[in-house]
Design an enzyme around this catalytic site. Sequence first.
Site, PDB file in Angstrom:
ATOM      1  N   GLY A 231       1.000  -1.279   0.115  1.00 46.29           N
ATOM      2  CA  GLY A 231      -0.012   0.056  -0.103  1.00 46.29           C
ATOM      3  C   GLY A 231       1.094   1.240   0.015  1.00 46.29           C
ATOM      4  CB  CYS A 232       0.423   4.865   1.455  1.00 46.95           C
ATOM      5  SG  CYS A 232       1.217   5.947   1.739  1.00 46.95           S
TER       6      CYS A 232
END
EC number: 1.8.4.11
Length: 176
Positions: free
Chosen positions: A13-14
């Site tokens: 993810g981020c």
Amino acid sequence: MGNQHELATFAGGCFWCMVKPFDELPGIISVTSGYSGGNLENPAYEDVKKGNTGHYEVVQIEFDPAVFPYEQLLELYWPQIDPTDAGGQFQDRGDQYRTAVFYHNNKQKELAEKTKKDLAESGKFSKPIVTEILPAAVFYPAEDYHQHFYKKEPDAYKKDRAISGRDEFIEEHWNK
């Protein structure tokens, strides 16, 4: 990179949220945010965030396996993510936020596949484990302002992390 050092590359993810768990541990030489797995050379954040370059947001970790073995990196990686979400992670949606382990050699591939299989068989999740195990691709470091964001912009990092839902998921599914 020293002779005894290796690389590990993880998409979770981020990338802002994927640096801190690995940073400043014994045997970890560096943690670099970047992009991998896509089809555009030298992508910029503005390109990747559109979600059509094929890149994942990743962290590339240089480590000393004699001090911090790859198995330990995997043990730290899995509890940072929702391995059942193929559409991104938490509030971050899109292909660039998918999860993957990019392996740099056959030993890493075997260990990543084993830990994925073990997780799938553990019964911890009712949905299938969709995190991909992929060969390492070209790694492009992200722009300087993304590097160690949690240190450079602690208030923005805490705010983003707080609204993401990541910590609640980790608490519910991993910290039982």
